[in-house]
Design an enzyme around this catalytic site. Structure first.
Site, PDB file in Angstrom:
ATOM      1  N   PHE A 149      42.873  30.070  44.004  1.00 20.60           N
ATOM      2  CA  PHE A 149      41.717  29.151  43.913  1.00 20.60           C
ATOM      3  C   PHE A 149      41.467  28.380  45.210  1.00 20.60           C
ATOM      4  O   PHE A 149      41.285  27.159  45.209  1.00 20.60           O
ATOM      5  CB  PHE A 149      41.888  28.138  42.768  1.00 20.60           C
ATOM      6  CG  PHE A 149      41.751  28.690  41.378  1.00 20.60           C
ATOM      7  CD1 PHE A 149      41.278  29.978  41.147  1.00 20.60           C
ATOM      8  CD2 PHE A 149      42.078  27.903  40.274  1.00 20.60           C
ATOM      9  CE1 PHE A 149      41.148  30.468  39.851  1.00 20.60           C
ATOM     10  CE2 PHE A 149      41.951  28.387  38.976  1.00 20.60           C
ATOM     11  CZ  PHE A 149      41.488  29.672  38.775  1.00 20.60           C
ATOM     12  N   SER A 200      43.365  33.279  35.726  1.00 21.02           N
ATOM     13  CA  SER A 200      43.872  33.648  37.044  1.00 21.02           C
ATOM     14  C   SER A 200      45.391  33.622  37.001  1.00 21.02           C
ATOM     15  O   SER A 200      45.983  32.658  36.516  1.00 21.02           O
ATOM     16  CB  SER A 200      43.388  32.666  38.107  1.00 21.02           C
ATOM     17  OG  SER A 200      44.159  32.863  39.289  1.00 21.02           O
ATOM     18  N   ASN A 212      39.967  39.255  33.710  1.00 21.90           N
ATOM     19  CA  ASN A 212      40.439  38.901  35.046  1.00 21.90           C
ATOM     20  C   ASN A 212      41.390  40.012  35.546  1.00 21.90           C
ATOM     21  O   ASN A 212      41.491  41.076  34.926  1.00 21.90           O
ATOM     22  CB  ASN A 212      41.158  37.541  34.975  1.00 21.90           C
ATOM     23  CG  ASN A 212      40.923  36.716  36.223  1.00 21.90           C
ATOM     24  OD1 ASN A 212      41.120  37.220  37.335  1.00 21.90           O
ATOM     25  ND2 ASN A 212      40.513  35.482  36.063  1.00 21.90           N
ATOM     26  N   ASN A 230      45.356  40.370  44.857  1.00 19.19           N
ATOM     27  CA  ASN A 230      45.106  39.086  45.515  1.00 19.19           C
ATOM     28  C   ASN A 230      45.935  37.998  44.868  1.00 19.19           C
ATOM     29  O   ASN A 230      46.223  38.030  43.674  1.00 19.19           O
ATOM     30  CB  ASN A 230      43.603  38.740  45.502  1.00 19.19           C
ATOM     31  CG  ASN A 230      43.215  37.881  44.315  1.00 19.19           C
ATOM     32  OD1 ASN A 230      43.385  36.662  44.318  1.00 19.19           O
ATOM     33  ND2 ASN A 230      42.705  38.530  43.258  1.00 19.19           N
ATOM     34  N   LYS A 271      36.791  33.264  30.152  1.00 20.79           N
ATOM     35  CA  LYS A 271      37.278  34.467  30.860  1.00 20.79           C
ATOM     36  C   LYS A 271      38.771  34.645  30.634  1.00 20.79           C
ATOM     37  O   LYS A 271      39.558  33.759  30.957  1.00 20.79           O
ATOM     38  CB  LYS A 271      36.982  34.352  32.358  1.00 20.79           C
ATOM     39  CG  LYS A 271      37.375  35.614  33.136  1.00 20.79           C
ATOM     40  CD  LYS A 271      36.761  35.618  34.512  1.00 20.79           C
ATOM     41  CE  LYS A 271      37.172  36.841  35.309  1.00 20.79           C
ATOM     42  NZ  LYS A 271      36.538  36.863  36.639  1.00 20.79           N
ATOM     43  N   ASN A 328      47.224  33.354  39.568  1.00 21.57           N
ATOM     44  CA  ASN A 328      47.720  32.800  40.839  1.00 21.57           C
ATOM     45  C   ASN A 328      47.847  31.286  40.881  1.00 21.57           C
ATOM     46  O   ASN A 328      48.198  30.726  41.911  1.00 21.57           O
ATOM     47  CB  ASN A 328      46.826  33.279  41.980  1.00 21.57           C
ATOM     48  CG  ASN A 328      46.810  34.796  42.051  1.00 21.57           C
ATOM     49  OD1 ASN A 328      47.867  35.419  41.976  1.00 21.57           O
ATOM     50  ND2 ASN A 328      45.623  35.390  42.150  1.00 21.57           N
ATOM     51  N   THR A 329      47.553  30.614  39.776  1.00 23.90           N
ATOM     52  CA  THR A 329      47.828  29.177  39.663  1.00 23.90           C
ATOM     53  C   THR A 329      48.903  29.058  38.589  1.00 23.90           C
ATOM     54  O   THR A 329      48.633  29.338  37.417  1.00 23.90           O
ATOM     55  CB  THR A 329      46.549  28.397  39.262  1.00 23.90           C
ATOM     56  OG1 THR A 329      45.590  28.531  40.321  1.00 23.90           O
ATOM     57  CG2 THR A 329      46.836  26.927  39.021  1.00 23.90           C
TER      58      THR A 329
HETATM   59  C1  LIG Z   1      39.819  38.746  46.030  1.00 27.04           C
HETATM   60  C2  LIG Z   1      39.525  38.387  44.594  1.00 27.04           C
HETATM   61  C3  LIG Z   1      39.314  37.052  44.237  1.00 27.04           C
HETATM   62  C4  LIG Z   1      39.037  36.702  42.917  1.00 27.04           C
HETATM   63  N1  LIG Z   1      38.816  35.389  42.594  1.00 27.04           N
HETATM   64  C5  LIG Z   1      38.476  35.059  41.316  1.00 27.04           C
HETATM   65  C6  LIG Z   1      38.166  33.720  40.974  1.00 27.04           C
HETATM   66  O1  LIG Z   1      38.145  32.817  41.811  1.00 27.04           O
HETATM   67  N2  LIG Z   1      37.862  33.455  39.673  1.00 27.04           N
HETATM   68  C7  LIG Z   1      37.829  34.418  38.704  1.00 27.04           C
HETATM   69  O2  LIG Z   1      37.532  34.118  37.551  1.00 27.04           O
HETATM   70  N3  LIG Z   1      38.095  35.714  39.017  1.00 27.04           N
HETATM   71  C8  LIG Z   1      38.418  36.036  40.289  1.00 27.04           C
HETATM   72  N4  LIG Z   1      38.668  37.351  40.603  1.00 27.04           N
HETATM   73  C9  LIG Z   1      38.660  38.364  39.513  1.00 27.04           C
HETATM   74  C10 LIG Z   1      37.319  39.100  39.430  1.00 27.04           C
HETATM   75  O3  LIG Z   1      36.278  38.224  39.094  1.00 27.04           O
HETATM   76  C11 LIG Z   1      37.410  40.212  38.376  1.00 27.04           C
HETATM   77  O4  LIG Z   1      37.625  39.625  37.104  1.00 27.04           O
HETATM   78  C12 LIG Z   1      38.527  41.211  38.638  1.00 27.04           C
HETATM   79  O5  LIG Z   1      38.676  41.445  40.031  1.00 27.04           O
HETATM   80  C13 LIG Z   1      38.289  42.566  37.947  1.00 27.04           C
HETATM   81  O6  LIG Z   1      37.080  43.149  38.383  1.00 27.04           O
HETATM   82  P1  LIG Z   1      37.007  44.278  39.546  1.00 27.04           P
HETATM   83  O7  LIG Z   1      37.993  45.345  39.173  1.00 27.04           O
HETATM   84  O8  LIG Z   1      35.600  44.752  39.522  1.00 27.04           O
HETATM   85  O9  LIG Z   1      37.368  43.599  40.806  1.00 27.04           O
HETATM   86  C14 LIG Z   1      38.959  37.715  41.931  1.00 27.04           C
HETATM   87  C15 LIG Z   1      39.165  39.049  42.296  1.00 27.04           C
HETATM   88  C16 LIG Z   1      39.438  39.398  43.600  1.00 27.04           C
HETATM   89  C17 LIG Z   1      39.631  40.853  43.954  1.00 27.04           C
END
Ligand SMILES: Cc1cc2nc3c(=O)[nH]c(=O)nc-3n(C[C@H](O)[C@H](O)[C@H](O)COP(=O)(O)O)c2cc1C
Length: 363
Positions: free
Chosen positions: A115, A174, A245, A111, A216, A176-177
């Protein structure tokens, strides 16, 4: 409608663009439709972390419910806690679509949302509306892309949400910023943590509430960077660290969508994020809270995070592939594990695989 997702929900959702499917899942949760039966509460799974009582250690990670629309519905699925956000002071649209990609063969997602969220005011209104209800809901705070004072954005988030959130997550990881991850560098991190903590303390002054702060971090950090972060976390008396993350790495990825820019989550992230988690446990010692996230999609993977040093575990991508029943399945699996091994608390599991996980390479 138990099992509805398993029968045809996933096929139907996977026929849609990922972001459309996500919107539909939020709408389904909002509607109050019973998607799956919750697991029975199991007192052996209760954990107390940073003064908060969690009914079980499995949480929904940030990013699923960015605007705090459905935290209580997530808790009804069986999650022991839900983290809303990332929220930024001002609403922002995020990056152009498409910006979420399924890597189905790899059980992963890329992704680059950036934000997208409705801003503090919208999330604050929803948190105020549920104030006083039971259930652990944390708020993940971030900075606007165009902010002239990014650390100031975290201060604002801490000041506004500390009175309402069970805990605050400072998200500097993140990918992506642009430039956001630089806040993990030592000098910036020291200032960020000091100012965020001070804003939290000022907002809670005079009250009895304690709202812990969790930092985080990314999984793409080197050993020296992890050591510096641990020192700052200890020095600034930050209550916990969330590891991790999404990753920028594409190691082992077969699906062509792996070529898309953004952060990778899901199964391929499990091993690295767990090895980084164990290192953090080593660096921080036994008292600091650690939340393990990255690739959890079963009771076994959740248990491995706890064995590697986690007090709590979160997931997101697992629910995309397994559906809304995943929380109940994992919680029941944890109960079965306690039965099989005659355990009466998760404390016996924590750190039991620390040596093994901390020895794994993160190069
Ligand atoms: C579509 C998507 C959006 C995410 N948005 C955020 C976010 O806004 N803030 C954040 O701290 N992590 C965000 N994450 C990261 C997740 O909270 C997590 O740290 C990461 O996906 C690893 O866990 P997973 O393998 O169980 O998905 C996002 C992940 C995905 C897949």
């Amino acid at each position: 409608m138990p099992g509805m997702f398993d029968a045809f929900g996933r096929a139907a959702l996977f026929a849609l663009a990922p972001e459309t499917a996500h919107g539909l899942s939020i709408a389904a949760l909002k509607s109050g439709m019973p998607l799956c039966p919750a697991p029975r509460p199991d007192p052996r799974l209760r954990v107390s972390v940073s003064g908060i009582g969690f009914p079980n250690p499995l949480g929904m990670a940030a990013g699923y419910d960015k605007d705090g629309e459905v935290p209580d519905a997530l808790l009804r699925l069986g999650f022991g806690f839900a983290e809303i956000g990332t929220v930024t002071p001002l609403p922002q649209p995020g990056n152009p679509k498409p910006r979420i990609f399924r890597l189905t063969g790899d059980r992963a997602v890329v992704n680059r949302l950036g934000f997208n969220n409705e801003g503090h005011a919208a999330a604050l209104a929803r948190m105020r509306a549920r104030a006083g209800r039971p259930g652990v809901v944390g708020v993940n705070i971030g900075a606007n892309k165009d902010s002239a004072d990014r650390i100031g954005d975290y201060e604002l988030g801490a000041a506004r949400f500390a009175p309402l959130a069970a805990y605050l997550t400072v998200n500097v990881s993140s990918p992506n910023t642009p430039g956001l991850r630089n806040l993990q560098g030592r000098a910036s991190l020291a200032e960020l943590l000091a100012r965020t903590r001070a804003a939290r303390d000022a907002a809670l002054e005079g009250g009895t509430r304690r709202t812990p702060i969790f930092l985080k971090i990314a999984p793409d950090l080197s050993e020296p960077e992890l050591a510096e972060i641990a020192e700052e976390v200890t020095d600034k008396r930050i209550e916990g660290v969330i590891v991790s993350n999404t990753t920028l790495s594409r190691r082992g990825i077969a699906d062509p969508a792996g070529a898309e820019a953004g952060g990778l989550s899901g199964r391929p992230l499990f091993s690295r994020s767990t090895a980084v988690l164990a290192r953090m446990r080593r660096l921080l010692g036994p008292a600091t809270a650690l939340i393990g996230v990255g690739g959890v999609d079963s009771a076994e993977t959740a248990i491995e995070k706890i064995r590697a040093g986690a007090d709590l575990v979160q997931l997101y991508t697992g629910m995309i592939y397994e559906g809304p029943g995943i929380a109940a399945r994992i919680v029941r699996g944890l109960s079965a594990h306690m039965d099989r091994h005659g355990l009466d608390s998760l404390a016996a599991l924590r750190d039991s695989g620390l040596d093994e996980w901390a020895a794994r390479s993160i190069e």
